[in-house]
Design a protein around this motif. Structure first.
Motif, PDB file in Angstrom:
ATOM      1  N   SER A  35       0.846  -1.184   0.000  1.00  0.00           N
ATOM      2  CA  SER A  35       0.000   0.000   0.000  1.00  0.00           C
ATOM      3  C   SER A  35       0.880   1.233   0.000  1.00  0.00           C
ATOM      4  O   SER A  35       2.060   1.176   0.337  1.00  0.00           O
ATOM      5  CB  SER A  35      -0.891   0.018   1.244  1.00  0.00           C
ATOM      6  OG  SER A  35      -0.107   0.299   2.386  1.00  0.00           O
ATOM      7  N   GLN A  81      -1.761  -3.032  -8.464  1.00  0.00           N
ATOM      8  CA  GLN A  81      -2.671  -1.957  -8.099  1.00  0.00           C
ATOM      9  C   GLN A  81      -3.203  -1.229  -9.335  1.00  0.00           C
ATOM     10  O   GLN A  81      -4.387  -0.912  -9.414  1.00  0.00           O
ATOM     11  CB  GLN A  81      -1.950  -0.980  -7.173  1.00  0.00           C
ATOM     12  CG  GLN A  81      -1.708  -1.534  -5.773  1.00  0.00           C
ATOM     13  CD  GLN A  81      -0.741  -0.701  -4.969  1.00  0.00           C
ATOM     14  OE1 GLN A  81       0.061   0.052  -5.513  1.00  0.00           O
ATOM     15  NE2 GLN A  81      -0.777  -0.841  -3.650  1.00  0.00           N
ATOM     16  N   ASP A 148     -17.102   8.263  -8.042  1.00  0.00           N
ATOM     17  CA  ASP A 148     -16.515   7.443  -6.982  1.00  0.00           C
ATOM     18  C   ASP A 148     -15.608   8.276  -6.086  1.00  0.00           C
ATOM     19  O   ASP A 148     -15.411   7.939  -4.914  1.00  0.00           O
ATOM     20  CB  ASP A 148     -15.719   6.296  -7.609  1.00  0.00           C
ATOM     21  CG  ASP A 148     -16.599   5.383  -8.446  1.00  0.00           C
ATOM     22  OD1 ASP A 148     -17.431   4.666  -7.862  1.00  0.00           O
ATOM     23  OD2 ASP A 148     -16.470   5.420  -9.686  1.00  0.00           O
ATOM     24  N   LYS A 173     -15.282   9.028  -2.087  1.00  0.00           N
ATOM     25  CA  LYS A 173     -13.957   9.262  -1.525  1.00  0.00           C
ATOM     26  C   LYS A 173     -13.529  10.690  -1.866  1.00  0.00           C
ATOM     27  O   LYS A 173     -13.627  11.108  -3.013  1.00  0.00           O
ATOM     28  CB  LYS A 173     -12.935   8.275  -2.101  1.00  0.00           C
ATOM     29  CG  LYS A 173     -13.275   6.807  -1.877  1.00  0.00           C
ATOM     30  CD  LYS A 173     -13.169   6.417  -0.410  1.00  0.00           C
ATOM     31  CE  LYS A 173     -13.328   4.903  -0.235  1.00  0.00           C
ATOM     32  NZ  LYS A 173     -13.244   4.511   1.186  1.00  0.00           N
ATOM     33  N   SER A 346      -7.391   4.570  -2.660  1.00  0.00           N
ATOM     34  CA  SER A 346      -8.487   4.436  -1.699  1.00  0.00           C
ATOM     35  C   SER A 346      -9.654   3.642  -2.283  1.00  0.00           C
ATOM     36  O   SER A 346     -10.344   2.927  -1.557  1.00  0.00           O
ATOM     37  CB  SER A 346      -8.976   5.818  -1.255  1.00  0.00           C
ATOM     38  OG  SER A 346      -9.702   6.473  -2.279  1.00  0.00           O
ATOM     39  N   LEU A 347      -9.854   3.768  -3.586  1.00  0.00           N
ATOM     40  CA  LEU A 347     -10.972   3.087  -4.243  1.00  0.00           C
ATOM     41  C   LEU A 347     -10.757   1.584  -4.388  1.00  0.00           C
ATOM     42  O   LEU A 347     -11.710   0.843  -4.635  1.00  0.00           O
ATOM     43  CB  LEU A 347     -11.244   3.722  -5.607  1.00  0.00           C
ATOM     44  CG  LEU A 347     -11.842   5.135  -5.547  1.00  0.00           C
ATOM     45  CD1 LEU A 347     -11.810   5.797  -6.920  1.00  0.00           C
ATOM     46  CD2 LEU A 347     -13.271   5.096  -5.006  1.00  0.00           C
ATOM     47  N   ILE A 348      -9.508   1.129  -4.236  1.00  0.00           N
ATOM     48  CA  ILE A 348      -9.251  -0.320  -4.254  1.00  0.00           C
ATOM     49  C   ILE A 348      -8.915  -0.824  -2.844  1.00  0.00           C
ATOM     50  O   ILE A 348      -8.357  -1.909  -2.673  1.00  0.00           O
ATOM     51  CB  ILE A 348      -8.149  -0.703  -5.262  1.00  0.00           C
ATOM     52  CG1 ILE A 348      -6.828  -0.015  -4.934  1.00  0.00           C
ATOM     53  CG2 ILE A 348      -8.591  -0.396  -6.686  1.00  0.00           C
ATOM     54  CD1 ILE A 348      -5.632  -0.553  -5.743  1.00  0.00           C
ATOM     55  N   GLY A 349      -9.249  -0.002  -1.845  1.00  0.00           N
ATOM     56  CA  GLY A 349      -9.140  -0.448  -0.461  1.00  0.00           C
ATOM     57  C   GLY A 349      -7.777  -0.315   0.178  1.00  0.00           C
ATOM     58  O   GLY A 349      -7.541  -0.859   1.267  1.00  0.00           O
ATOM     59  N   GLU A 350      -6.868   0.445  -0.439  1.00  0.00           N
ATOM     60  CA  GLU A 350      -5.536   0.626   0.131  1.00  0.00           C
ATOM     61  C   GLU A 350      -5.544   1.784   1.142  1.00  0.00           C
ATOM     62  O   GLU A 350      -6.273   2.760   0.983  1.00  0.00           O
ATOM     63  CB  GLU A 350      -4.520   0.931  -0.969  1.00  0.00           C
ATOM     64  CG  GLU A 350      -4.336  -0.189  -1.979  1.00  0.00           C
ATOM     65  CD  GLU A 350      -3.464  -1.320  -1.452  1.00  0.00           C
ATOM     66  OE1 GLU A 350      -3.060  -1.272  -0.270  1.00  0.00           O
ATOM     67  OE2 GLU A 350      -3.190  -2.259  -2.222  1.00  0.00           O
ATOM     68  N   SER A 351      -4.703   1.677   2.159  1.00  0.00           N
ATOM     69  CA  SER A 351      -4.540   2.772   3.113  1.00  0.00           C
ATOM     70  C   SER A 351      -3.604   3.815   2.524  1.00  0.00           C
ATOM     71  O   SER A 351      -2.748   3.505   1.688  1.00  0.00           O
ATOM     72  CB  SER A 351      -3.990   2.255   4.444  1.00  0.00           C
ATOM     73  OG  SER A 351      -2.735   1.626   4.252  1.00  0.00           O
ATOM     74  N   THR A 352      -3.757   5.070   2.950  1.00  0.00           N
ATOM     75  CA  THR A 352      -2.979   6.177   2.392  1.00  0.00           C
ATOM     76  C   THR A 352      -2.543   7.133   3.510  1.00  0.00           C
ATOM     77  O   THR A 352      -3.212   7.225   4.544  1.00  0.00           O
ATOM     78  CB  THR A 352      -3.808   6.966   1.362  1.00  0.00           C
ATOM     79  OG1 THR A 352      -5.017   7.414   1.982  1.00  0.00           O
ATOM     80  CG2 THR A 352      -4.140   6.115   0.144  1.00  0.00           C
TER      81      THR A 352
END
Length: 389
Positions: A35, A81, A148, A173, A346-352
């Motif tokens: 991530s 990703q 999105d 998001k 963020s849209l593929i569920g990764e933390s940022t």
């Protein structure tokens, strides 16, 4: 509700600035399945901080809530990703505070280009023209398009807070440019806030002025008179650096403005009170254009050292000609790329990371051509090459 009525009217009337996005190109460096937050931690641990080796890559600005800034160069996408993002066919909307300057144009271009590389569709680009009420309407309007993600710079973090909260509560998001709501948390309520190193740009401007004046003189400031995080940071960086590094330079006049196009008035006031002033600073490039006009009218072009923030086209020309000493430059194209990558992650569920920063760049006549390419990701135009001879 009045806001909903405005949104319906605006949706019917708005010209949607949409981009059909092909799957071509590479949006960033390739990393192995981590991530963005994990990659950032790896970078942070290897260096001991979020600064690159060069002084200009150091991150001096803290985030709106005191967060440590993470270098935008560390926000990368792995091949895995990228493929997941492309398969998502996500929709993105841009809600700008103002679209009528070179900084905004570079940001928008970068977001569109990066979306195209990632098969993401830009469904709207709005311009609030510095009006909080208009931006609230813009947000309601683009929500009807069911994006999105929204990438946006708030005009007023108080007046627009409820509109952003409604967007977030609906599942959209949100990535902020430059500033974020006081009662929201990055990485939890919104994805991230991405900005220039505003304090660092103020430092760069102060050093340019201090060096030009050989460490002595009287100077004035023309600053944005509003509670706006990034400009407040720039001005603080300028003031603090003069005091610390150039104690024999005195700030003798400070003039605030709210209209960026009318700053000849502030300059006139400074020149009237201090006709022998040695230098003037402006919070960004467009106010400096008004200051330069006033300086010229007073017959003092070349006699007063001028510095600002932002490498707009007109100020780049003046730097090349030698009429403006230089600027602390933002990197708006790089900022737009980082904002888009963060939204996509963020849209593929990764933390940022909560706060991401593009390092400041000190620009003067010696490096203006290279700086122009770095800022805008295009070669210096012919008019700039000609002026720099």
């Amino acid at each position: 509700m009045r806001i909903k009525a405005l949104a319906a009217i605006a949706l019917a009337a708005m010209v949607i600035n949409a981009t059909g996005c092909a799957q071509n190109g590479d949006s960033g460096k390739t990393e192995s399945g981590q991530s963005a937050a994990e990659q950032t931690v790896k970078e942070d641990n290897s260096t001991g901080n979020t600064q690159s080796s060069g002084e200009e890559d150091q991150i001096l600005t803290k985030g709106p809530h005191g967060e440590q800034g993470v270098n935008a160069d560390t926000i990368t996408l792995s091949d895995e990703q990228k493929n997941a993002i492309k398969e998502g066919k996500f929709k993105v909307a841009l809600c700008m505070h103002y679209g009528g300057n070179d900084w905004a144009t570079a940001q928008i271009n970068a977001i569109k280009d990066t979306c195209a590389e990632l098969n993401m569709e830009v469904v709207a680009v709005t311009d609030a023209n510095f009006s909080a009420e208009k931006q609230v309407s813009d947000i309601e309007t683009v929500m009807a398009l069911k994006p999105d993600a929204i990438i946006s710079i708030p005009t007023d973090i108080t007046a627009t807070a409820d509109a952003y909260k409604r967007a977030i509560d609906s599942g959209i998001k949100v990535v902020f440019m430059d500033n974020a709501m006081k009662d929201m948390e990055g990485g939890k309520d919104y994805v991230s806030c991405v900005s220039a190193d505003s304090y660092g740009n103020g430092v760069a401007a102060a050093r340019l002025l201090g060096e030009k004046l050989n460490g002595k003189g009287k100077v004035g400031m023309v600053y944005y008179d509003a509670d706006f995080f990034v400009t407040n940071q720039r001005d603080a960086g300028f003031r603090d650096t003069l005091k610390k590094e150039f104690p024999d330079i005195e700030i003798v006049a400070e003039q605030g403005f709210t209209d960026e196009n009318g700053c000849n008035e502030q300059a006139d006031a400074i020149l009237t009170q201090f006709p022998d002033i040695d230098g003037i600073y402006a919070s960004w490039d467009i106010p400096m254009e008004g200051i330069l006009s006033s300086v010229r009218a007073a017959g003092k072009e070349g006699k007063i050292a001028l510095v600002a923030i932002d490498l707009g086209n007109n100020i780049a020309l003046e730097i090349a000609k030698g009429t403006v000493v230089g600027v602390g430059a933002q990197m708006p194209y790089d900022q737009g790329v980082a904002e888009t990558k963060l939204a996509a992650l963020s849209l593929i569920g990764e933390s940022t990371p909560a706060y991401v920063v593009c390092p400041a760049m000190k620009v003067d006549k010696e490096n203006v051509l290279d700086a122009y390419k770095a800022v805008y990701h295009v070669d210096a135009p012919s008019w700039l090459l000609e002026a720099d001879k």
